[in-house]
Design a protein around this motif. Structure first.
Motif, PDB file in Angstrom:
ATOM      1  N   ARG A   1      -2.178   9.346 -11.009  1.00 38.68           N
ATOM      2  CA  ARG A   1      -2.568   8.685 -11.192  1.00 38.68           C
ATOM      3  C   ARG A   1      -1.387   7.043 -11.070  1.00 38.68           C
ATOM      4  O   ARG A   1      -0.435   7.896 -10.414  1.00 38.68           O
ATOM      5  CB  ARG A   1      -2.113   8.475 -12.914  1.00 38.68           C
ATOM      6  CG  ARG A   1      -2.979   9.778 -13.435  1.00 38.68           C
ATOM      7  CD  ARG A   1      -2.602  10.020 -15.757  1.00 38.68           C
ATOM      8  NE  ARG A   1      -1.036   9.468 -15.428  1.00 38.68           N
ATOM      9  CZ  ARG A   1      -0.730  10.913 -16.383  1.00 38.68           C
ATOM     10  NH1 ARG A   1      -1.634  11.995 -16.055  1.00 38.68           N
ATOM     11  NH2 ARG A   1       0.777  11.154 -15.813  1.00 38.68           N
ATOM     12  N   ILE A   2      -2.062   6.178 -10.725  1.00 39.80           N
ATOM     13  CA  ILE A   2      -0.790   5.595 -10.054  1.00 39.80           C
ATOM     14  C   ILE A   2      -0.535   4.081 -10.672  1.00 39.80           C
ATOM     15  O   ILE A   2      -1.528   3.530 -11.699  1.00 39.80           O
ATOM     16  CB  ILE A   2      -1.749   4.394  -8.605  1.00 39.80           C
ATOM     17  CG1 ILE A   2      -1.924   5.957  -7.495  1.00 39.80           C
ATOM     18  CG2 ILE A   2      -0.691   3.749  -8.264  1.00 39.80           C
ATOM     19  CD1 ILE A   2      -3.293   6.206  -7.793  1.00 39.80           C
TER      20      ILE A   2
ATOM     21  N   THR B   1       4.467   3.125 -10.044  1.00 35.12           N
ATOM     22  CA  THR B   1       4.274   4.406  -9.867  1.00 35.12           C
ATOM     23  C   THR B   1       3.275   5.789 -10.009  1.00 35.12           C
ATOM     24  O   THR B   1       2.784   5.822 -10.418  1.00 35.12           O
ATOM     25  CB  THR B   1       5.594   5.299 -10.934  1.00 35.12           C
ATOM     26  OG1 THR B   1       6.674   4.280 -11.548  1.00 35.12           O
ATOM     27  CG2 THR B   1       5.516   6.453 -11.848  1.00 35.12           C
ATOM     28  N   VAL B   2       3.670   7.044  -9.132  1.00 36.33           N
ATOM     29  CA  VAL B   2       2.640   7.939  -9.029  1.00 36.33           C
ATOM     30  C   VAL B   2       2.840   9.281  -9.721  1.00 36.33           C
ATOM     31  O   VAL B   2       3.952  10.009  -9.396  1.00 36.33           O
ATOM     32  CB  VAL B   2       2.345   7.992  -7.417  1.00 36.33           C
ATOM     33  CG1 VAL B   2       1.638   8.835  -7.433  1.00 36.33           C
ATOM     34  CG2 VAL B   2       2.398   6.838  -6.461  1.00 36.33           C
TER      35      VAL B   2
ATOM     36  N   ASP C   1       7.066  12.429 -11.721  1.00 38.00           N
ATOM     37  CA  ASP C   1       5.873  11.425 -11.189  1.00 38.00           C
ATOM     38  C   ASP C   1       7.120  10.907  -9.562  1.00 38.00           C
ATOM     39  O   ASP C   1       8.193  11.803 -10.035  1.00 38.00           O
ATOM     40  CB  ASP C   1       5.110  10.275 -12.307  1.00 38.00           C
ATOM     41  CG  ASP C   1       7.257  10.349 -13.030  1.00 38.00           C
ATOM     42  OD1 ASP C   1       7.908   9.966 -12.846  1.00 38.00           O
ATOM     43  OD2 ASP C   1       7.063  10.914 -14.769  1.00 38.00           O
ATOM     44  N   VAL C   2       6.970  10.419  -9.308  1.00 38.43           N
ATOM     45  CA  VAL C   2       8.005   9.887  -8.300  1.00 38.43           C
ATOM     46  C   VAL C   2       7.976   7.939  -8.591  1.00 38.43           C
ATOM     47  O   VAL C   2       6.782   7.453  -8.533  1.00 38.43           O
ATOM     48  CB  VAL C   2       8.042  10.184  -6.980  1.00 38.43           C
ATOM     49  CG1 VAL C   2       6.905   9.710  -6.132  1.00 38.43           C
ATOM     50  CG2 VAL C   2       9.224   9.600  -6.354  1.00 38.43           C
ATOM     51  N   SER C   3       9.050   7.509  -8.019  1.00 40.25           N
ATOM     52  CA  SER C   3       8.696   5.763  -8.128  1.00 40.25           C
ATOM     53  C   SER C   3       9.537   5.232  -6.535  1.00 40.25           C
ATOM     54  O   SER C   3      10.046   5.912  -6.041  1.00 40.25           O
ATOM     55  CB  SER C   3       9.856   5.150  -9.031  1.00 40.25           C
ATOM     56  OG  SER C   3       8.724   5.475 -10.504  1.00 40.25           O
TER      57      SER C   3
ATOM     58  N   LYS D   1       0.332  -0.665  -0.121  1.00 40.89           N
ATOM     59  CA  LYS D   1      -0.051   0.489  -0.185  1.00 40.89           C
ATOM     60  C   LYS D   1       0.837   1.324  -0.073  1.00 40.89           C
ATOM     61  O   LYS D   1       2.186   1.164   0.932  1.00 40.89           O
ATOM     62  CB  LYS D   1      -1.088  -0.207   1.285  1.00 40.89           C
ATOM     63  CG  LYS D   1      -1.850   1.905   1.313  1.00 40.89           C
ATOM     64  CD  LYS D   1      -2.528   1.339   2.500  1.00 40.89           C
ATOM     65  CE  LYS D   1      -3.753   2.626   2.483  1.00 40.89           C
ATOM     66  NZ  LYS D   1      -3.883   2.900   3.588  1.00 40.89           N
ATOM     67  N   ILE D   2       0.824   2.185  -0.346  1.00 41.80           N
ATOM     68  CA  ILE D   2       1.286   3.714  -1.077  1.00 41.80           C
ATOM     69  C   ILE D   2       0.328   4.851  -0.900  1.00 41.80           C
ATOM     70  O   ILE D   2      -0.647   4.176  -0.517  1.00 41.80           O
ATOM     71  CB  ILE D   2       2.164   3.957  -1.906  1.00 41.80           C
ATOM     72  CG1 ILE D   2       0.870   3.890  -3.284  1.00 41.80           C
ATOM     73  CG2 ILE D   2       2.784   2.668  -2.355  1.00 41.80           C
ATOM     74  CD1 ILE D   2       2.094   4.501  -4.647  1.00 41.80           C
TER      75      ILE D   2
END
Length: 684
Positions: free
Chosen positions: A151-152, A175-176, A183-185, A139-140
């Motif tokens: 967006r995920i 990735t969000v 974005d960040v992963s 979970k993130i």
């Protein structure tokens, strides 16, 4: 807590500024206007592009889609740009005045958002219960960001979900991405509490002995013993037997509850198919027959046993009779094959003599055959339909087949070929022997002979000359007759042309000029020079020599002289007889001298005169220029000699009038590096 509250307040201010900035401040009427009886809708602008920065190293862009009003439109930005769309933008507010063809003005204010952090909460995860299980969980969530929507994207295909379940052990990445495509992963590993099970098997397919002779034997490793087995057809053991052809599945569960499933398919043995290829014994009691079996299906390798006691798929040296084979495959399946060879009475047919035709295209060839053996009821048939003839005459070239058959049906066939000599051919060829110095011409003709049989007899037309080569001095038609050693005859005819004189004296001249248009008339080293020729049509070929060791066969060549000096350029033209004419011109090539002229002021007011600061350059290389204000801050830099120069703008802002400093560096043609500094006045 205070830091989080401060970030939230900053984000609210940014969103409020963005909302206000994206609203159009339109000076044209919101209602439609009437122009010449035609209703014109208000100007409307749709804004797109990169309107937010993800990092300080990025630049934004603005794309305007303008509708309504009356085209064409003109654009005026608060940074003095006049293009419709913008790129390479820093964060900030940009305002553009859009004016349509009626002079109606629409003002659009756009905000390019500054970088804003996208920070995720620490990953929550739960490992799988076992190596072969799929009950892992992750979970993130977003701790700091610009707000929904996000967006995920999970590496195993899950989209737009904050939680992922039913995960197998392995590596994953999520990735969000925020509303501005920043974005960040996060990468993570789902591990297992225990080692997963692995399975190997030994399979015996059903054979010919019984439809239920198949077996499956399992070997399980890993997990935690003991294991429970559940087969689709009922048994609960690791090994099952007595299986008919079909599909089987098994579920294996260890004592921790982890499970693994496997599927198997048993096939019925394929039928053995046999075909035989035979050669019967030749006529009489000869034991020269043979049998060869082609075996398909079943399962190789095959075992073949014959009624003669022999083995193998092929038999030879056989007489007439019946033979039986028993074929067994690797699974023990057996089939029987019976093959019969027939007996015949023999004859022997031999070719005695063949004579080729005498001349190409003739039909005077001969051939004869001889037959021995059982000639009772003998019949002879040639492939061209002639029957019962042992010797043939008047044959045309080609291949013939002759078949002899006796009363018992014994048959023998032979082929023979009647050859033909190569075709006798003749061709008249001619040339002109030209003396360019005195302008004299002598015609020479000769005959080329191919094929036939040497020696040849040659007879030229009415003259009766017997040589292969003759002379002529006028345009005429030549005839020749050739007879070879066997009396074969061929004739040839050709028209030859004889000119009245040579084409010497045709016009040949040339000029030269620089390929690039410049204000410098002299030819310089390393400049492209085009040589433009004036060549009469009598000349069919030409050649240039540039005096520096280089040559060309182009009609109007382009050449570069690499060193200074005086060069003799020669153009040579050749006519159809090989005679030549020459034209020579001299080219003076100079070493370029550098020139750098630096203005001391410029007025960037858009009147097209002295709007930018840029030195005038000639014959320099490796150029660079930097502009500084009086505080030492760099306002402008370029390394392009063809640059339009500095327009008095820095970071999209007009700089005030005043004095500025320049630093110019360049290299001379000799390689010397020159540095020049000074001041320039910006006048507004």
């Amino acid at each position: 807590m205070e830091k989080s509250l401060l970030l939230k307040r900053i984000w609210v201010l940014i969103l409020l500024s963005s909302w206000i900035g994206q609203q159009s401040i339109a000076q044209d009427s919101a209602a439609a206007r009437l122009f010449g009886g035609e209703t014109v809708s208000p100007i409307s602008v749709a804004v797109s592009g990169k309107l937010a920065l993800c990092s300080h190293s990025e630049k934004g862009s603005i794309i305007l889609d303008v509708t309504g009003g009356k085209a064409p439109y003109t654009f005026k930005w608060n940074t003095n740009e006049t293009t419709q769309n913008r790129s390479n933008l820093f964060a900030g507010t940009y305002t553009v005045n859009i004016t349509d063809a009626d002079g109606v003005v629409h003002v659009e204010r756009i905000v390019v958002q500054p970088p804003y952090p996208l920070i995720l909460n620490p990953l929550e995860k739960r490992d799988a219960s076992c190596g072969s299980g799929a009950d892992g969980y992750a979970k993130i969530g977003v701790k700091v960001g610009r707000g929904e929507p996000y967006r995920i994207s999970w590496s195993h295909g899950l989209e737009d979900q904050w939680e992922a379940s039913n995960l197998k052990p392995g590596s994953y990445t999520v990735t969000v991405t925020d509303m501005f495509n920043c974005d960040v992963s996060i990468s993570f590993e789902i591990e297992s509490e225990t080692e997963g099970m692995s399975l190997s098997e030994s399979i015996k397919q059903p054979d010919c002995s019984s439809a239920g002779s198949g077996e499956i034997n399992l070997n399980v490793t890993g997990g935690s013993a003991p294991y429970l087995y559940s087969w689709s057809h009922g048994p609960s053991t690791a090994n099952v037997s007595g299986l008919a052809p079909g599909d089987y599945s098994v579920m294996i569960t260890d004592k921790t509850g982890c499970s693994i499933q496997a599927n198997y398919s048993l096939q019925a043995p394929s039928a053995i198919e046999v075909s035989a290829s035979v050669d019967d014994p030749t006529c009489g009691d000869q034991n020269d027959g043979s049998i060869s079996l082609d075996i398909q299906g079943g399962q190789a390798p095959y075992t073949v046993s014959w009624s003669t006691g022999q083995s193998g798929s092929s038999l030879s040296n056989l007489g007439a009779g019946t033979y039986q084979a028993s074929i067994t495959d690797a699974q023990g399946c057996t089939v029987q094959q019976t093959v019969s060879l027939n007996q015949s009475s023999g004859i022997d047919l031999r070719i005695q003599e063949i004579q080729p035709v005498s001349c190409f295209g003739g039909n005077d060839g001969t051939a004869s055959i001889e037959i021995e053996g059982d000639k009772k009821g003998l019949n002879i048939l040639w492939s061209d339909g002639v029957e019962d003839v042992l010797k043939r005459t008047d044959l045309a070239p080609g291949t013939y087949t002759v078949t002899a058959t006796n009363h018992s049906g014994c048959e023998m066939t032979q082929s023979l070929t009647v050859e033909s000599p190569n075709e006798l051919t003749a061709r008249i060829e001619s040339a002109l022997d030209v003396d360019c110095a005195v302008g004299s011409i002598q015609g020479v003709a000769w005959v080329s002979i191919q094929g036939g049989t040497e020696p040849y007899t040659i007879a030229w037309g009415q003259s009766g000359a017997s040589n292969r080569e003759i002379n002529f001095s006028q345009t005429t038609t030549l005839q020749v007759t050739i007879t070879d050693a066997k009396g074969c005859v061929v004739s040839a005819e050709s028209k030859v042309d004889f000119p009245s004189n040579t084409t010497s004296g045709g016009r040949l001249d040339f000029n030269f000029r620089k390929l690039a248009i410049t204000s410098e008339p002299e030819v310089q080293v390393d400049e492209e020079i085009i040589f433009e020729s004036e060549i009469s049509e009598e000349f069919i070929a030409w050649e240039w020599s540039f005096g520096d060791g280089n040559q060309s066969v182009d009609k109007d060549p382009i050449h570069i002289f690499e060193k200074a000096g005086i060069y003799e350029v020669t153009l040579t033209g050749y006519d159809i007889y090989g005679c030549s004419s020459v034209e020579i011109n001299t080219v003076q090539v100079n070493i370029p001298q550098e020139m750098v002229v630096i203005p001391n002021a410029f007025t960037p007011n858009g009147d097209g005169l002295n709007d930018t600061f840029m030195p005038k350059l000639k014959s320099v290389t490796d150029f660079s220029m930097q502009i500084f204000n009086t505080w030492g801050e760099r306002m402008f830099t370029t390394t392009q000699k063809e640059d339009k120069g500095w327009d008095g703008i820095y970071n999209g802002q007009l700089l005030p009038a005043g004095n500025y400093l320049y630093n110019i560096t360049y290299s001379t043609p000799e390689g010397e590096i020159i540095h020049r500094t000074g001041g320039v006045t910006l006048i507004r």
